[in-house]
Write a protein that holds these residues in place. Structure first.
Motif, PDB file in Angstrom:
ATOM      1  N   LEU A 131       0.073  -7.799   0.096  1.00 19.96           N
ATOM      2  CA  LEU A 131       0.191  -8.119   1.287  1.00 19.96           C
ATOM      3  C   LEU A 131      -0.577  -7.166   2.478  1.00 19.96           C
ATOM      4  N   LEU A 132      -0.704  -5.779   2.020  1.00 26.58           N
ATOM      5  CA  LEU A 132      -1.322  -4.791   2.561  1.00 26.58           C
ATOM      6  C   LEU A 132      -2.996  -5.257   2.595  1.00 26.58           C
ATOM      7  N   THR A 133      -3.411  -6.075   1.420  1.00 21.73           N
ATOM      8  CA  THR A 133      -4.728  -6.588   1.183  1.00 21.73           C
ATOM      9  C   THR A 133      -4.943  -7.682   2.201  1.00 21.73           C
ATOM     10  N   LEU A 134      -4.039  -8.501   2.361  1.00 22.47           N
ATOM     11  CA  LEU A 134      -4.089  -9.615   3.415  1.00 22.47           C
ATOM     12  C   LEU A 134      -4.471  -9.005   4.512  1.00 22.47           C
ATOM     13  N   ASN A 156      -9.578   2.747   3.457  1.00 22.34           N
ATOM     14  CA  ASN A 156      -9.398   3.952   2.590  1.00 22.34           C
ATOM     15  C   ASN A 156      -7.904   3.977   2.369  1.00 22.34           C
ATOM     16  N   VAL A 157      -6.998   3.292   3.322  1.00 21.37           N
ATOM     17  CA  VAL A 157      -5.556   3.144   2.914  1.00 21.37           C
ATOM     18  C   VAL A 157      -5.385   2.388   1.670  1.00 21.37           C
ATOM     19  N   MET A 158      -6.175   1.017   1.941  1.00 23.03           N
ATOM     20  CA  MET A 158      -5.806   0.086   0.424  1.00 23.03           C
ATOM     21  C   MET A 158      -6.654   0.883  -0.769  1.00 23.03           C
ATOM     22  N   LEU A 159      -7.862   1.416  -0.594  1.00 21.42           N
ATOM     23  CA  LEU A 159      -8.401   2.404  -1.837  1.00 21.42           C
ATOM     24  C   LEU A 159      -7.331   3.209  -2.092  1.00 21.42           C
ATOM     25  N   THR A 212      -3.401   4.398  -6.553  1.00 22.76           N
ATOM     26  CA  THR A 212      -2.070   4.739  -7.124  1.00 22.76           C
ATOM     27  C   THR A 212      -1.654   3.400  -7.829  1.00 22.76           C
ATOM     28  N   ARG A 213      -1.812   2.352  -7.803  1.00 20.12           N
ATOM     29  CA  ARG A 213      -1.365   1.037  -8.565  1.00 20.12           C
ATOM     30  C   ARG A 213      -2.003   1.299  -9.899  1.00 20.12           C
ATOM     31  N   VAL A 216       4.016   6.389   3.158  1.00 18.97           N
ATOM     32  CA  VAL A 216       3.861   7.174   4.380  1.00 18.97           C
ATOM     33  C   VAL A 216       2.616   7.031   4.916  1.00 18.97           C
ATOM     34  N   ALA A 217       1.378   6.950   4.320  1.00 21.58           N
ATOM     35  CA  ALA A 217       0.147   6.733   4.647  1.00 21.58           C
ATOM     36  C   ALA A 217       0.073   5.314   5.418  1.00 21.58           C
ATOM     37  N   LEU A 218       0.560   4.439   4.871  1.00 23.72           N
ATOM     38  CA  LEU A 218       0.633   3.303   5.273  1.00 23.72           C
ATOM     39  C   LEU A 218       1.385   3.070   6.882  1.00 23.72           C
TER      40      LEU A 218
END
Length: 354
Positions: A130-133, A240-243, A248-249, A291-293
Motif C-alpha cells: 500500500l505504501l508503494t501505491l 527514501n521511505v519506500m527504499l 527492511t523487508r 515511525v518513519a512512515l
C-alpha cells in the motif's frame, strides 16, 4: 521473579523482550491514531493515505495482541515452540528426545504459536504494498503529464485488491490445514513449515515487484517535467521511505529463511540469543519503518499542496520550475480537494504542448 502466597511468576529475557516490543508497538499505535486524526481534520475524505495509516495501526494492534498471547502461554509454562526446522528432520529430533514426555495438546500449542507469530506478517506485507501505491500516486502528482491519474489509481487499487485477496486467502487456508491435522500428523508439520517459509518468500517477492514498478514508472514518465523543485524533493523523500521499507523487508525475509535453515527457535524461553535477535528484528524491520512512515506523512500531504500550487501557477502563467515554494496558508489547505478533482483528467493535452 514475582512471588505470592499461591502464585509465582518468572520474567525471563524472552518475556521481557516481548513486553518491551509490545510497549513500542503501543507507542506506534498511538502515533498512528494522532496522524489519522490530523489527516481527518484536514480532509474528511477517505483516501489511500488514511488507509495506509489504518493498515500500519492494524499491524501494531495485532502485534501487541499476538505478543500478549505468547507471553500468556509462556507464563502458563506451556512448552510451545515456534520451530522452523525442516519437516524431514522434525520427527527425527522428536524420536531422539525421549527424556521429556510429550504433552497431549502439544501439537495444538505449537500450531497456536505459529499462528500467533505469523498472523501480523501478512498485514505488514500488505502495508508495504500500500505504501508503494501511495508512492506511485505521489510520483504521478509530481510531474506534468498527459496520463489520467484517476485511471492509474483505479488500476493500482484493483491490483492491490487482487494481491490482498490472494495473500489472505493463502494465509487462512494454511492456518485451517494446520489445525485440521492430528497430534502425530506429519502433514501438519509440513504445512507449518510452509507457513514459516511462505511469508519470507512473499516478502522477497513483494520487494521484487515493487522494484519493477519503480523502474517502470521512472522510465515511463522520465520525459515529463516536474511541477516544481519542491515536488521533486518531496518525491525523493517519499522514495527514501519506500527504499527503507524495501530494505527492511529484505532483511526480514532473509532472517526468516536463515532461522528456518539453521533451525532457530525464535519464540523460546530456554535461554540463548533468540529473544534478543527477535527484538532487534522487530525494531529494525517493523517499528522503525512505521515511525518513519508516520514522520513523513506530513511530507505526503505537503506534496499535494505543492502540486495544487503548481497547477495554479501554471494556469496564471507564473510557474517557474525550481523557484516554487510551499507556504503555510488556509487557502492551500482548502485547495487539496479542488486539486483532487482536477487531477482526475489529463493535466496536459497534445494540443497544449508546444
Amino acid at each position: 521473579m514475582l512471588e505470592g502466597s499461591d502464585l509465582t511468576v518468572t520474567l525471563d529475557l524472552f518475556v521481557v523482550s516481548l513486553l518491551l516490543a509490545s510497549l513500542l508497538f503501543l507507542f506506534c499505535l498511538v502515533l498512528a491514531k494522532r496522524k489519522y486524526n490530523f489527516l481527518n481534520r484536514i480532509n474528511p475524505t477517505f483516501d489511500l493515505k488514511k488507509l495506509l495509516i489504518l493498515s500500519a495501526a492494524t499491524v501494531c494492534f495485532l502485534r501487541v495482541m499476538s505478543f500478549i498471547g505468547v507471553i500468556a502461554m509462556d507464563l502458563a509454562n506451556i512448552r510451545a515452540h515456534y520451530s522452523m526446522k525442516p519437516a524431514s528432520s522434525h520427527h527425527k529430533s522428536e524420536k531422539a528426545n525421549n527424556n521429556h514426555p510429550v504433552e497431549k495438546n502439544q501439537a495444538f500449542y505449537d500450531s497456536s504459536m505459529t499462528v500467533l507469530f505469523d498472523l501480523p506478517n501478512a498485514i505488514v506485507i500488505s502495508t508495504y504494498v500500500l505504501l508503494t501505491l501511495v508512492w506511485a500516486e505521489c510520483s504521478l502528482l509530481s510531474r506534468f503529464h498527459t496520463e489520467s491519474t484517476a485511471k492509474w489509481r483505479k488500476r493500482g487499487l484493483l491490483w492491490y485488491m487482487v494481491f490482498n485477496t490472494s495473500l489472505y486467502a493463502t494465509q487462512i487456508i494454511l492456518y485451517i490445514l494446520i489445525f485440521m491435522g492430528g497430534v502425530e500428523s506429519e502433514q501438519v508439520v509440513i504445512v507449518r513449515n510452509v507457513v514459516n517459509v511462505a511469508m519470507a518468500v512473499i516478502n522477497l517477492s513483494a520487494v521484487c515487484l515493487v522494484a519493477l514498478l519503480y523502474v517502470y514508472l521512472n522510465v515511463s514518465f522520465s520525459g515529463f517535467p516536474y511541477r516544481s523543485q519542491n515536488s521533486k524533493e518531496s518525491l525523493r523523500k517519499i522514495s527514501n521511505v519506500m527504499l527503507f521499507w524495501s530494505l527492511t523487508r529484505i532483511v526480514w525475509g532473509v532472517a526468516m529463511l536463515l532461522a528456518w535453515t539453521e533451525d532457530i527457535d525464535l519464540l523460546t524461553s530456554q535461554g540463548g540469543w533468540s529473544p534478543i535477535i527477535l527484538f532487534v528484528l522487530l525494531i529494525l524491520c517493523e517499528i522503525v519503518p512505521i515511525v518513519a512512515l508516520m514522520d513523513y506523512n506530513r511530507v505526503i500531504f505537503d506534496f499535494e499542496r505543492g502540486a495544487t500550487r503548481a497547477m495554479s501557477s501554471l494556469a496564471t502563467g507564473h510557474h517557474v520550475l525550481g523557484t516554487l515554494q510551499f507556504e503555510e496558508s488556509d487557502e492551500e489547505l482548502n485547495a487539496s480537494e479542488s486539486f483532487r478533482r482536477t487531477s482526475e483528467e489529463p493535466l496536459l493535452s497534445s494540443g497544449n504542448i508546444s
